[in-house]
Scaffold this motif. Structure first.
Motif, PDB file in Angstrom:
ATOM      1  N   GLY A 273       0.840  -1.187   0.000  1.00 34.77           N
ATOM      2  CA  GLY A 273       0.000   0.000   0.000  1.00 34.77           C
ATOM      3  C   GLY A 273       0.882   1.246   0.000  1.00 34.77           C
ATOM      4  O   GLY A 273       2.091   1.175  -0.207  1.00 34.77           O
ATOM      5  N   ASN A 274       0.269   2.380   0.260  1.00 34.39           N
ATOM      6  CA  ASN A 274       0.982   3.657   0.226  1.00 34.39           C
ATOM      7  C   ASN A 274       1.231   4.187   1.640  1.00 34.39           C
ATOM      8  O   ASN A 274       0.555   3.788   2.587  1.00 34.39           O
ATOM      9  CB  ASN A 274       0.166   4.693  -0.550  1.00 34.39           C
ATOM     10  CG  ASN A 274      -0.093   4.232  -1.969  1.00 34.39           C
ATOM     11  OD1 ASN A 274       0.811   3.810  -2.670  1.00 34.39           O
ATOM     12  ND2 ASN A 274      -1.341   4.296  -2.383  1.00 34.39           N
ATOM     13  N   LEU A 275       2.172   5.087   1.745  1.00 35.27           N
ATOM     14  CA  LEU A 275       2.397   5.837   2.972  1.00 35.27           C
ATOM     15  C   LEU A 275       1.797   7.220   2.750  1.00 35.27           C
ATOM     16  O   LEU A 275       2.144   7.899   1.778  1.00 35.27           O
ATOM     17  CB  LEU A 275       3.894   5.952   3.281  1.00 35.27           C
ATOM     18  CG  LEU A 275       4.274   6.860   4.446  1.00 35.27           C
ATOM     19  CD1 LEU A 275       3.677   6.368   5.758  1.00 35.27           C
ATOM     20  CD2 LEU A 275       5.791   6.977   4.558  1.00 35.27           C
ATOM     21  N   ARG A 276       0.861   7.598   3.610  1.00 32.27           N
ATOM     22  CA  ARG A 276       0.265   8.935   3.542  1.00 32.27           C
ATOM     23  C   ARG A 276       0.815   9.758   4.697  1.00 32.27           C
ATOM     24  O   ARG A 276       0.694   9.349   5.856  1.00 32.27           O
ATOM     25  CB  ARG A 276      -1.256   8.879   3.636  1.00 32.27           C
ATOM     26  CG  ARG A 276      -1.903   8.354   2.380  1.00 32.27           C
ATOM     27  CD  ARG A 276      -3.387   8.405   2.484  1.00 32.27           C
ATOM     28  NE  ARG A 276      -3.791   7.546   3.603  1.00 32.27           N
ATOM     29  CZ  ARG A 276      -5.041   7.300   3.953  1.00 32.27           C
ATOM     30  NH1 ARG A 276      -6.026   7.856   3.302  1.00 32.27           N
ATOM     31  NH2 ARG A 276      -5.304   6.508   4.947  1.00 32.27           N
ATOM     32  N   ILE A 277       1.400  10.884   4.377  1.00 31.72           N
ATOM     33  CA  ILE A 277       1.942  11.774   5.401  1.00 31.72           C
ATOM     34  C   ILE A 277       1.009  12.962   5.510  1.00 31.72           C
ATOM     35  O   ILE A 277       0.773  13.667   4.533  1.00 31.72           O
ATOM     36  CB  ILE A 277       3.365  12.246   5.043  1.00 31.72           C
ATOM     37  CG1 ILE A 277       4.264  11.035   4.824  1.00 31.72           C
ATOM     38  CG2 ILE A 277       3.911  13.148   6.142  1.00 31.72           C
ATOM     39  CD1 ILE A 277       5.610  11.383   4.220  1.00 31.72           C
ATOM     40  N   ILE A 278       0.470  13.158   6.704  1.00 36.01           N
ATOM     41  CA  ILE A 278      -0.392  14.311   6.967  1.00 36.01           C
ATOM     42  C   ILE A 278       0.457  15.318   7.732  1.00 36.01           C
ATOM     43  O   ILE A 278       1.018  14.999   8.783  1.00 36.01           O
ATOM     44  CB  ILE A 278      -1.629  13.913   7.792  1.00 36.01           C
ATOM     45  CG1 ILE A 278      -2.444  12.867   7.026  1.00 36.01           C
ATOM     46  CG2 ILE A 278      -2.475  15.151   8.121  1.00 36.01           C
ATOM     47  CD1 ILE A 278      -3.596  12.277   7.831  1.00 36.01           C
ATOM     48  N   PHE A 279       0.541  16.529   7.201  1.00 35.14           N
ATOM     49  CA  PHE A 279       1.379  17.548   7.815  1.00 35.14           C
ATOM     50  C   PHE A 279       0.582  18.420   8.771  1.00 35.14           C
ATOM     51  O   PHE A 279      -0.540  18.823   8.479  1.00 35.14           O
ATOM     52  CB  PHE A 279       2.016  18.441   6.738  1.00 35.14           C
ATOM     53  CG  PHE A 279       3.014  17.728   5.899  1.00 35.14           C
ATOM     54  CD1 PHE A 279       4.287  17.457   6.380  1.00 35.14           C
ATOM     55  CD2 PHE A 279       2.697  17.293   4.635  1.00 35.14           C
ATOM     56  CE1 PHE A 279       5.216  16.782   5.607  1.00 35.14           C
ATOM     57  CE2 PHE A 279       3.608  16.611   3.853  1.00 35.14           C
ATOM     58  CZ  PHE A 279       4.878  16.363   4.333  1.00 35.14           C
TER      59      PHE A 279
END
Length: 133
Positions: free
Chosen positions: A124-130
């Motif tokens: 899957g993907n890595l989602r980075i929330i800033f």
């Protein structure tokens, strides 16, 4: 014993090999053998200190400074790694191209999430929330 009411304690060790990417609720079944009944184990996930799982994706919330949000910079981002003893390693991410970044902006890093149990070799993907603060 059903006739006498006597109980006898028996034990057996089950080794369960957890496959990469298995999700909470996955069932592992063992058939009855000799004096041991069949058993079903249900996988449960424990919270991780860094990531939150969302299906096959991993979500990471990262706080950056207002200066980083406007001018960019290099961040050390944790990712899963089977080669590290902790299971986590880091890579350097240049966020300069995403500036300006505002609160709750999200960056997607493909193929850095959880392994897909039904699609070996895929992730899957890595989602980075800033978070700016």
């Amino acid at each position: 014993n059903a006739w006498t009411g006597q109980q006898k304690q028996i034990s057996k060790v089950y080794n369960i090999r957890i496959q990469p990417g298995w999700k909470a609720g996955t069932r592992v079944k063992y058939d009855a053998k000799q004096n041991f009944p069949g058993m079903t184990f249900v996988i449960q996930e424990l919270p991780h200190a860094v990531f939150v799982r969302d299906d096959d994706d991993l979500v990471l919330t990262r706080t950056i400074t207002p200066k980083q949000a406007t001018q960019g910079g290099i961040l050390e981002i944790p990712i899963l790694s089977s080669s590290s003893t902790s299971g986590v390693t880091t890579f350097k991410l240049d966020i300069s191209q995403q500036c300006p970044i505002v609160n709750n902006d999200t960056m997607l890093i493909p193929n850095r999430g959880m392994p897909k149990s039904k699609q070996p070799g895929k992730r899957g993907n890595l989602r980075i929330i800033f978070r700016v603060g």
